[in-house]
Design an enzyme around this catalytic site. Structure first.
Site, short mmCIF file in Angstrom:
data_model
loop_
_atom_site.label_atom_id
_atom_site.label_comp_id
_atom_site.label_asym_id
_atom_site.label_seq_id
_atom_site.Cartn_x
_atom_site.Cartn_y
_atom_site.Cartn_z
N TYR A 140 70.01 60.36 63.27
CA TYR A 140 69.18 61.22 64.11
C TYR A 140 69.89 61.54 65.44
CZ TYR A 140 64.70 61.03 61.60
OH TYR A 140 63.68 61.18 60.69
N LYS A 185 71.67 50.85 52.39
CA LYS A 185 72.42 51.40 51.24
C LYS A 185 73.84 50.84 51.37
CE LYS A 185 72.79 54.05 47.61
NZ LYS A 185 72.10 53.76 46.33
N ASP A 218 67.05 52.70 47.51
CA ASP A 218 66.50 53.30 46.29
C ASP A 218 65.59 52.30 45.56
OD1 ASP A 218 68.79 51.79 45.80
OD2 ASP A 218 69.68 53.19 44.37
N ASP A 242 62.01 56.65 58.18
CA ASP A 242 61.24 57.89 58.17
C ASP A 242 60.74 58.20 56.77
OD1 ASP A 242 60.20 60.37 59.17
OD2 ASP A 242 61.90 61.36 58.20
N ASP A 246 56.55 57.53 54.92
CA ASP A 246 55.69 58.56 54.31
C ASP A 246 55.29 58.13 52.90
OD1 ASP A 246 55.96 60.27 56.52
OD2 ASP A 246 56.15 62.05 55.25
C1 IPM Z 1 58.17 60.99 62.28
C2 IPM Z 1 58.55 62.44 62.19
C3 IPM Z 1 59.71 62.71 63.12
C4 IPM Z 1 60.87 61.84 62.66
C5 IPM Z 1 60.15 64.19 63.22
C6 IPM Z 1 59.01 65.07 63.65
C7 IPM Z 1 61.34 64.36 64.11
O1 IPM Z 1 58.83 62.81 60.88
O2 IPM Z 1 57.83 60.53 63.39
O3 IPM Z 1 58.19 60.30 61.25
O4 IPM Z 1 61.56 62.20 61.71
O5 IPM Z 1 61.06 60.76 63.27
MN MN Z 2 58.41 61.22 59.43
#
Ligand code: IPM
Ligand code: MN
Length: 352
Positions: A140, A185, A218, A242, A246
């Site tokens: 990042y 990884k 993975d 990240d 999710d």
């Molecule tokens: C999160 C979001 C952010 C990230 C984006 C909006 C830059 O997806 O906080 O998980 O990738 O960190």
């Molecule tokens: Mn995110």
């Protein structure tokens, strides 16, 4: 107590969900006799349009002066990959400026929502894990550039960066079940090999009561849906954290219910739901405010040291969900759906 809280609504559904969290914070302040100064500051894509910068100087100053920062979400199709200034860059700058390198993302299945997850209830019962995602390093923040027919994103990690985040994971594992799974990884990446070495060394030397195992990302993605109950603390780098959070959010039923805290060495922190700005439903007042309200609870706990108040908010969210309060993301029963304000009201009603 007196405290300053910076409030950044941001883009899309951000301002809508933040408005409900603000009502909850104000009610808690009233109930416990606190004086919180809430300062609403410009942030995100809407402010690129207005100020040419997603993180105007006054916003950065306000955040640095605050005890805690509550953020909704940023980004949207209007500021797509081709936009000269992207709102996501403002968020990364804010995280770096606040020095919040440790992103805590708890994933706990709320019993009332066990039927809301797309994963079978018997697989998710009892799930209680905590992601510790490194937030201010890695790909990042590496150099990025374009050449004629290729693009480059550098991923670098230093030993001190890995040491400090491992210590955060070690401390937190101690307060939980004492088990860290470090995800990388390392069969391919050099940075991952460094993560493995350094995290093992720090845990061995400083946390003899904590165990650490290492897992490829993975395989971790697979085990998160196959045997999610086995995870306690998951320690990982920025990008893997990240993606995996999710995925893990779906265990809890919806991205909409999960909070996060980003912490540094001091008490100041940045608190945001893990969902994004959801431009598809923005402006309709139907988003789920639970993740933001629970993020406000984390702000009270970690930045202000108000544990009882944090628990009070968390119990109110649980009670509202137990009582059947559902936003559209949590139910297919259209007749029972509450909008954002309705869910805020249901939670406020349980905040007694
Ligand atoms: C999160 C979001 C952010 C990230 C984006 C909006 C830059 O997806 O906080 O998980 O990738 O960190
Ligand atoms: Mn995110």
């Amino acid at each position: 107590m007196k405290a300053r809280i910076a409030v950044l609504g941001g883009d899309g559904i951000g301002p809508e969900v933040v408005a409900e969290a603000v009502r909850v914070i104000e009610r808690v302040a009233e109930l416990h006799g606190h004086q919180f100064a809430l300062e609403h500051l410009a942030f995100g894509g809407v402010d690129i349009d207005q100020f040419g910068d997603g993180l105007p100087p006054a916003t950065l100053e306000g955040c640095l002066a605050a005890d805690g920062v509550l953020l909704g979400a940023i980004g949207g199709p209007k500021w797509g990959p081709k936009a000269p200034v992207r709102p996501e860059a403002a968020l990364l700058r804010l995280r770096a400026a606040l020095g919040v390198y440790a992103n805590l993302r708890p994933v706990k299945v709320i019993p009332a929502l066990r039927e809301s997850s797309p994963i079978k209830a018997e697989v998710i019962d009892g799930v209680d894990m905590l992601f510790v995602r490194e937030l201010t390093g890695g790909i990042y923040f590496g150099r990025k550039w374009r050449e004629a027919d290729r693009a480059v994103d550098e991923c670098a990690y230093t030993v001190p960066e890995i040491e400090r985040i491992t210590r955060v994971a070690g401390q937190l594992a101690r307060q939980r079940r004492g088990r860290i799974t470090q995800v990388d990884k390392s069969n391919v990446l050099e940075t991952s090999r460094l993560w493995r070495e350094v995290s093992q060394r720090v845990i061995d030397a400083e946390f003899p009561d904590v165990s650490i195992e290492h897992m490829f990302v993975d395989a971790a993605a697979m085990h998160l849906v196959r045997r999610p109950r086995d995870f306690d603390v998951i320690l990982t780098e920025n990008l893997f954290g990240d993606v995996l959070t999710d995925e893990a959010a779906m265990l809890a039923g919806s991205l909409g219910v999960l909070p996060s805290a980003a912490l540094g060495d001091g008490r100041r922190g940045l608190y945001e739901p893990i969902h994004g700005s959801a431009p598809d439903i923005a402006g309709r007042g139907i988003a789920n405010p639970c993740g933001t309200i629970l993020s406000a609870a984390l702000l009270l706990r970690h930045s202000l040291g108000l544990e009882a108040e944090a628990l009070r908010i968390e119990s109110a969210v649980n009670a509202a969900l137990e009582a059947g309060a559902r936003t559209a993301d949590l139910t297919s029963d259209a007749a029972a759906v509450l909008n954002t304000r309705g869910m805020g009201n249901a939670i406020l009603a349980k905040l007694v």
